[in-house]
Design a protein around this motif. Structure first.
Motif, PDB file in Angstrom:
ATOM      1  N   ALA A   5       7.273  12.204  -5.734  1.00 32.80           N
ATOM      2  CA  ALA A   5       8.126  13.304  -6.263  1.00 32.80           C
ATOM      3  C   ALA A   5       9.823  12.994  -6.166  1.00 32.80           C
ATOM      4  N   GLU A   6      10.142  12.189  -4.993  1.00 33.40           N
ATOM      5  CA  GLU A   6      11.296  11.828  -4.891  1.00 33.40           C
ATOM      6  C   GLU A   6      11.984  10.451  -5.321  1.00 33.40           C
ATOM      7  N   ALA A   7      10.958   9.534  -6.042  1.00 34.83           N
ATOM      8  CA  ALA A   7      11.052   8.460  -6.288  1.00 34.83           C
ATOM      9  C   ALA A   7      11.963   8.447  -7.609  1.00 34.83           C
ATOM     10  N   PRO A   8      13.144   7.236  -7.985  1.00 33.66           N
ATOM     11  CA  PRO A   8      13.850   7.455  -9.059  1.00 33.66           C
ATOM     12  C   PRO A   8      13.122   7.045 -10.205  1.00 33.66           C
ATOM     13  N   ASP A   9      13.541   7.540 -11.326  1.00 34.38           N
ATOM     14  CA  ASP A   9      12.983   7.469 -12.615  1.00 34.38           C
ATOM     15  C   ASP A   9      12.407   5.807 -12.806  1.00 34.38           C
ATOM     16  N   ALA A  10      13.331   5.007 -12.580  1.00 35.31           N
ATOM     17  CA  ALA A  10      13.337   3.548 -12.838  1.00 35.31           C
ATOM     18  C   ALA A  10      11.860   3.010 -12.030  1.00 35.31           C
ATOM     19  N   LEU A  11      11.699   3.429 -10.884  1.00 31.42           N
ATOM     20  CA  LEU A  11      10.672   3.152 -10.044  1.00 31.42           C
ATOM     21  C   LEU A  11       9.394   3.749 -10.705  1.00 31.42           C
ATOM     22  N   LEU A  12       9.446   5.141 -11.206  1.00 28.77           N
ATOM     23  CA  LEU A  12       8.264   5.669 -11.735  1.00 28.77           C
ATOM     24  C   LEU A  12       7.811   5.086 -13.273  1.00 28.77           C
ATOM     25  N   VAL A  13       8.955   4.502 -13.742  1.00 26.55           N
ATOM     26  CA  VAL A  13       8.452   3.813 -15.162  1.00 26.55           C
ATOM     27  C   VAL A  13       7.978   2.336 -14.696  1.00 26.55           C
ATOM     28  N   ALA A  14       8.371   1.833 -13.733  1.00 27.98           N
ATOM     29  CA  ALA A  14       7.720   0.468 -13.492  1.00 27.98           C
ATOM     30  C   ALA A  14       6.254   0.535 -13.091  1.00 27.98           C
ATOM     31  N   ARG A  15       6.044   1.768 -12.197  1.00 29.58           N
ATOM     32  CA  ARG A  15       4.629   1.778 -11.814  1.00 29.58           C
ATOM     33  C   ARG A  15       3.780   2.517 -12.981  1.00 29.58           C
ATOM     34  N   ALA A  16       4.415   3.311 -13.827  1.00 25.85           N
ATOM     35  CA  ALA A  16       3.576   3.995 -14.932  1.00 25.85           C
ATOM     36  C   ALA A  16       3.205   2.549 -15.919  1.00 25.85           C
ATOM     37  N   ARG A  17       4.117   1.665 -16.116  1.00 27.93           N
ATOM     38  CA  ARG A  17       3.815   0.532 -16.904  1.00 27.93           C
ATOM     39  C   ARG A  17       2.904  -0.323 -16.228  1.00 27.93           C
ATOM     40  N   ASP A  18       2.765  -0.525 -14.833  1.00 31.92           N
ATOM     41  CA  ASP A  18       1.401  -1.013 -14.346  1.00 31.92           C
ATOM     42  C   ASP A  18       0.155  -0.086 -14.416  1.00 31.92           C
ATOM     43  N   GLY A  19       0.108   1.052 -15.082  1.00 29.80           N
ATOM     44  CA  GLY A  19      -1.087   1.684 -15.211  1.00 29.80           C
ATOM     45  C   GLY A  19      -1.242   2.902 -14.228  1.00 29.80           C
ATOM     46  N   ASP A  20       0.066   3.228 -13.454  1.00 27.46           N
ATOM     47  CA  ASP A  20      -0.068   4.454 -12.369  1.00 27.46           C
ATOM     48  C   ASP A  20       0.085   5.605 -13.206  1.00 27.46           C
TER      49      ASP A  20
END
Length: 182
Positions: A5-20
């Motif tokens: 919930a507190e993670a920056p958008d860029a980190l969330l995007v990176a994780r989502a790109r990895d299938g998260d």
């Protein structure tokens, strides 16, 4: 499991790109309100806006690898939502009134100030509803979603001169229509 919930958008995007998927859900939850608000302003219907944003979310998940700047995911998601809403408008080929747009609540206002604010917002919504579709779309994309003239032109498949003119006429109509509130 870390709290995203507190993670920056860029980190969330990176994780989502990895299938998260969970990271992508956090991104969507974080930016859902702006996506819906933009789509409502364009479509004049919450139900249609929700459909457009749902389609936008599916499209974003499938095209996440195309996002050039992960920290700009908010604008990217809003742009996709606006594009899906515009697609729905093209399919409908008729204008609707935007009276069903709910005014945002102002927590710090007293009852009389809240009533006045709601009346002003209703008046502005009525004026926007009378504008030609191109003018209304340009105004919403510029003033609500913060698009540049070039982004609006691309979104609406026109040129920046047309966008500038339509936006100028929309602003003038709003100014004239809201004179009684000045």
């Amino acid at each position: 499991m870390p709290d995203l919930a507190e993670a920056p958008d860029a980190l969330l995007v990176a994780r989502a790109r990895d299938g998260d998927q969970r990271a992508f859900e956090v991104l969507i939850r974080r930016h859902w309100g702006l996506m819906i608000a933009t789509a409502i302003r364009l479509l004049s219907s919450r139900a249609d806006a929700e459909d457009a944003v749902q389609d936008a979310c599916i499209g974003a998940w499938k095209r996440l690898d195309l996002l050039r700047e992960p920290s700009a995911v908010r604008a990217w998601l809003v742009q996709i939502a606006a594009r899906k809403a515009t697609d729905l408008l093209r399919k409908r080929k008729f204008e609707q009134d935007i009276d069903d747009v709910e005014a945002p609540a102002a927590k710090d206002l007293g009852p009389s100030a809240q009533l006045e604010l709601n009346a002003k917002l209703d008046a502005a919504s009525r004026i926007l509803g009378t504008l030609p579709e191109l003018q209304r779309q340009c105004w919403v994309l510029k003033e609500t979603a913060g698009f540049t003239y070039a982004e609006i032109a691309e979104q609406l498949e026109t040129n920046t001169s047309t966008v500038r003119g339509a936006l100028s006429r929309a602003r003038l109509a709003l100014l004239r229509g809201m004179e009684e509130w000045a």
